[in-house]
Scaffold this motif. Structure first.
Motif, PDB file in Angstrom:
ATOM      1  N   THR A 139       0.844  -1.207   0.000  1.00 32.40           N
ATOM      2  CA  THR A 139       0.000   0.000   0.000  1.00 32.40           C
ATOM      3  C   THR A 139       0.875   1.252   0.000  1.00 32.40           C
ATOM      4  N   SER A 140       1.835   1.260  -0.904  1.00 32.16           N
ATOM      5  CA  SER A 140       2.762   2.370  -1.027  1.00 32.16           C
ATOM      6  C   SER A 140       2.908   2.714  -2.506  1.00 32.16           C
ATOM      7  N   THR A 141       3.916   3.490  -2.829  1.00 31.88           N
ATOM      8  CA  THR A 141       4.246   3.808  -4.206  1.00 31.88           C
ATOM      9  C   THR A 141       5.710   3.477  -4.438  1.00 31.88           C
ATOM     10  N   VAL A 142       6.059   3.291  -5.705  1.00 29.17           N
ATOM     11  CA  VAL A 142       7.451   2.999  -6.028  1.00 29.17           C
ATOM     12  C   VAL A 142       8.338   4.161  -5.578  1.00 29.17           C
ATOM     13  N   GLU A 143       7.836   5.369  -5.776  1.00 24.98           N
ATOM     14  CA  GLU A 143       8.603   6.553  -5.387  1.00 24.98           C
ATOM     15  C   GLU A 143       8.902   6.556  -3.889  1.00 24.98           C
ATOM     16  N   ASP A 144       7.907   6.184  -3.083  1.00 23.58           N
ATOM     17  CA  ASP A 144       8.110   6.162  -1.630  1.00 23.58           C
ATOM     18  C   ASP A 144       9.078   5.053  -1.222  1.00 23.58           C
ATOM     19  N   LEU A 145       8.975   3.892  -1.876  1.00 21.68           N
ATOM     20  CA  LEU A 145       9.903   2.805  -1.570  1.00 21.68           C
ATOM     21  C   LEU A 145      11.337   3.239  -1.861  1.00 21.68           C
ATOM     22  N   GLU A 146      11.531   3.869  -3.015  1.00 25.83           N
ATOM     23  CA  GLU A 146      12.872   4.306  -3.389  1.00 25.83           C
ATOM     24  C   GLU A 146      13.372   5.407  -2.453  1.00 25.83           C
ATOM     25  N   LYS A 147      12.451   6.259  -1.998  1.00 25.32           N
ATOM     26  CA  LYS A 147      12.832   7.323  -1.078  1.00 25.32           C
ATOM     27  C   LYS A 147      13.230   6.758   0.277  1.00 25.32           C
ATOM     28  N   ASN A 148      12.451   5.776   0.761  1.00 24.12           N
ATOM     29  CA  ASN A 148      12.682   5.226   2.102  1.00 24.12           C
ATOM     30  C   ASN A 148      13.848   4.247   2.144  1.00 24.12           C
ATOM     31  N   TYR A 149      14.026   3.471   1.051  1.00 24.74           N
ATOM     32  CA  TYR A 149      15.030   2.405   1.075  1.00 24.74           C
ATOM     33  C   TYR A 149      16.159   2.605   0.073  1.00 24.74           C
ATOM     34  N   GLY A 150      15.898   3.368  -0.979  1.00 24.15           N
ATOM     35  CA  GLY A 150      16.874   3.488  -2.047  1.00 24.15           C
ATOM     36  C   GLY A 150      16.541   2.529  -3.181  1.00 24.15           C
ATOM     37  N   LYS A 151      16.674   2.982  -4.406  1.00 19.93           N
ATOM     38  CA  LYS A 151      16.317   2.152  -5.559  1.00 19.93           C
ATOM     39  C   LYS A 151      17.135   0.864  -5.593  1.00 19.93           C
ATOM     40  N   GLU A 152      18.415   0.969  -5.247  1.00 23.40           N
ATOM     41  CA  GLU A 152      19.280  -0.209  -5.280  1.00 23.40           C
ATOM     42  C   GLU A 152      18.786  -1.294  -4.337  1.00 23.40           C
ATOM     43  N   GLU A 153      18.283  -0.883  -3.161  1.00 20.61           N
ATOM     44  CA  GLU A 153      17.785  -1.859  -2.201  1.00 20.61           C
ATOM     45  C   GLU A 153      16.476  -2.499  -2.671  1.00 20.61           C
ATOM     46  N   VAL A 154      15.608  -1.704  -3.266  1.00 18.52           N
ATOM     47  CA  VAL A 154      14.358  -2.253  -3.800  1.00 18.52           C
ATOM     48  C   VAL A 154      14.663  -3.244  -4.910  1.00 18.52           C
ATOM     49  N   GLU A 155      15.594  -2.877  -5.770  1.00 20.85           N
ATOM     50  CA  GLU A 155      16.001  -3.764  -6.868  1.00 20.85           C
ATOM     51  C   GLU A 155      16.569  -5.067  -6.327  1.00 20.85           C
ATOM     52  N   TYR A 156      17.389  -4.954  -5.292  1.00 21.82           N
ATOM     53  CA  TYR A 156      17.980  -6.160  -4.714  1.00 21.82           C
ATOM     54  C   TYR A 156      16.936  -7.046  -4.048  1.00 21.82           C
ATOM     55  N   ALA A 157      15.953  -6.436  -3.391  1.00 21.05           N
ATOM     56  CA  ALA A 157      14.888  -7.214  -2.758  1.00 21.05           C
ATOM     57  C   ALA A 157      14.126  -8.033  -3.795  1.00 21.05           C
ATOM     58  N   ILE A 158      13.877  -7.442  -4.946  1.00 18.10           N
ATOM     59  CA  ILE A 158      13.193  -8.159  -6.028  1.00 18.10           C
ATOM     60  C   ILE A 158      14.054  -9.312  -6.521  1.00 18.10           C
ATOM     61  N   LEU A 159      15.340  -9.024  -6.717  1.00 18.18           N
ATOM     62  CA  LEU A 159      16.252 -10.061  -7.188  1.00 18.18           C
ATOM     63  C   LEU A 159      16.374 -11.187  -6.177  1.00 18.18           C
ATOM     64  N   TYR A 160      16.449 -10.821  -4.908  1.00 18.89           N
ATOM     65  CA  TYR A 160      16.562 -11.790  -3.820  1.00 18.89           C
ATOM     66  C   TYR A 160      15.392 -12.768  -3.833  1.00 18.89           C
ATOM     67  N   GLN A 161      14.186 -12.236  -4.020  1.00 18.26           N
ATOM     68  CA  GLN A 161      12.998 -13.085  -4.046  1.00 18.26           C
ATOM     69  C   GLN A 161      13.010 -14.014  -5.247  1.00 18.26           C
ATOM     70  N   LYS A 162      13.409 -13.509  -6.389  1.00 16.63           N
ATOM     71  CA  LYS A 162      13.451 -14.330  -7.605  1.00 16.63           C
ATOM     72  C   LYS A 162      14.493 -15.439  -7.480  1.00 16.63           C
TER      73      LYS A 162
END
Length: 409
Positions: free
Chosen positions: A347-370
């Motif tokens: 229940t957030s936005t991509v912009e907020d995720l990147e702001k709170n965690y950093g784009k690199e961390e969001v990208e890594y979380a996706i990769l980690y799950q895959k």
């Protein structure tokens, strides 16, 4: 766990460093980074690291073969019972409270009341400090220890709208005092009259698992019906069972040949910075004050931080290298789609995720799950369970023989 599967991965990944914003631009510097060999790279797992060395952002790693990882059907099996338990847990997270203006207070009710307490001083009943409250929610079944004897139980059997007064007594060892006419008055052992007004009852409402619930809370994953949710949940639970039972051993078995010195330095600085911010915001303390309170030297702290950073870096190396070996891509198209799914589920936005965690961390979380999905799908699965299928050791065989001999006697 299903609704926030990706979100959970994100949280777990960032936990070691208390979460910090990173920059995807840092990846462009990879070719310029030095690497440093460390004893931390030694393998301690049960599988053999083999194949070519692979250079990734965080250093150089040699992977163990996923197919060497053995799991057992009975250990990773998802049962209908465990599915129901997990589903009930999820539904309970969406429990809401409904205000009811009619009915009696029962032994397990949650009731909203106003109350006012008075004690007798010099022959007069007077209100005392902290003896009055409005709109106080009291759980009759669980809150008895929070009040003096009889305070909660006197509510049972009363109806919404009732107003009544109950005479009670403070315990002889009651420690609180009150101020009456600028004088301290002890409450211990005193009679007290509480006047209550029953305003409403609070009824818990837990949603049902139906298509509407599934679509609302899991539609981000393409899950829209109860049947689809059943299959999705079983898949995620199986992945979780495999990961919980074997992922740590696999990572330990991979060899961190060398670590990027630049990344290591950056991560240590980030770790310390985030920890100091957390100490300051939560406790108003500095790192030096924290170390003094823990009787820890700065050298011991630095060793602990380095160990945590290197452990995290190794896991990231394994994830990135395994993704490369498995052909898992993380291009802009994949990132946008997966990040949007993650944001919707949280229940957030991509912009907020990147702001709170950093784009690199969001990208890594996706990769980690895959990568973990790939891992769970490619380990070797054998029948039975680990406890029943492992060959007995010499010690256990000898013990069994001795037991048999004793029984024969």
């Amino acid at each position: 766990m299903y609704k926030k599967f990706l979100a959970g991965a994100l949280t777990a990944i960032m936990a070691f460093s208390l979460v910090a914003c990173g920059s995807s631009d840092d990846k462009d510097k990879k070719s310029e980074q030095e690497t440093v060999t460390t004893a931390e790279g030694a393998t301690t797992g049960k599988y053999k690291a083999s194949g070519d060395e692979m250079e990734v952002e965080y250093g150089v790693v040699k992977l163990a073969d996923v197919k060497d990882v053995v799991v057992y059907e009975d250990d990773i099996k998802v049962t209908e019972e465990s599915y129901k338990s997990q589903t009930d847990s999820i539904l309970s997270q969406y429990t809401t409270q409904k205000t009811v203006k009619k009915g009696k207070v029962k032994k397990d009710s949650s009731v909203v009341v106003d109350y006012s307490g008075q004690i007798e001083v010099d022959g007069k009943k007077v209100t005392f400090d902290k003896g009055t409250a409005q709109d106080q929610t009291i759980n009759v079944g669980t809150d008895t220890s929070n009040y003096i004897d009889g305070f909660v139980s006197c509510l049972v059997g009363r109806k919404v709208g009732d107003k009544f007064t109950k005479k009670l007594k403070f315990p002889e060892d009651y420690a609180n005092t009150t101020k009456i006419d600028d004088k301290d008055v002890k409450l211990a052992g005193k009679d007290v009259w509480f006047t209550f007004t029953i305003k409403s009852l609070q009824k818990s409402q837990t949603p049902k698992l139906d298509d509407n619930f599934v679509k609302e809370h899991f539609g981000a994953y393409g899950v829209k019906t109860v049947d689809e949710f059943h299959d999705y949940a079983f898949k995620q639970m199986r992945i979780s069972n495999v990961i919980n039972g074997s992922w740590a051993d696999y990572v330990a078995s991979c060899e961190a040949v060398s670590y990027s010195s630049d990344v290591k330095k950056e991560q240590i600085e980030k770790y310390n910075e985030n920890y100091e911010q957390q100490l300051s915001s939560s406790y108003g303390a500095t790192l030096d004050q924290y170390l003094e309170a823990c009787s820890m030297s700065k050298e011991q702290w630095d060793e602990q931080v380095e160990s945590s950073v290197l452990s995290d870096m190794k896991t990231r190396m394994v994830v990135e290298a395994l993704a490369e070996r498995a052909g898992i891509e993380m291009n802009d198209k994949v990132y946008k789609a997966e990040a949007a799914t993650m944001a919707e589920a949280m229940t957030s936005t991509v912009e907020d995720l990147e702001k709170n965690y950093g784009k690199e961390e969001v990208e890594y979380a996706i990769l980690y799950q895959k990568v973990q999905e790939y891992f769970a799908d490619n380990v070797t699965v054998k029948k039975g369970s680990q406890l029943t299928t492992e060959a007995p050791t010499e010690t256990t065989s000898k013990a069994a023989a001795e037991t048999t001999t004793k029984a024969d006697k």
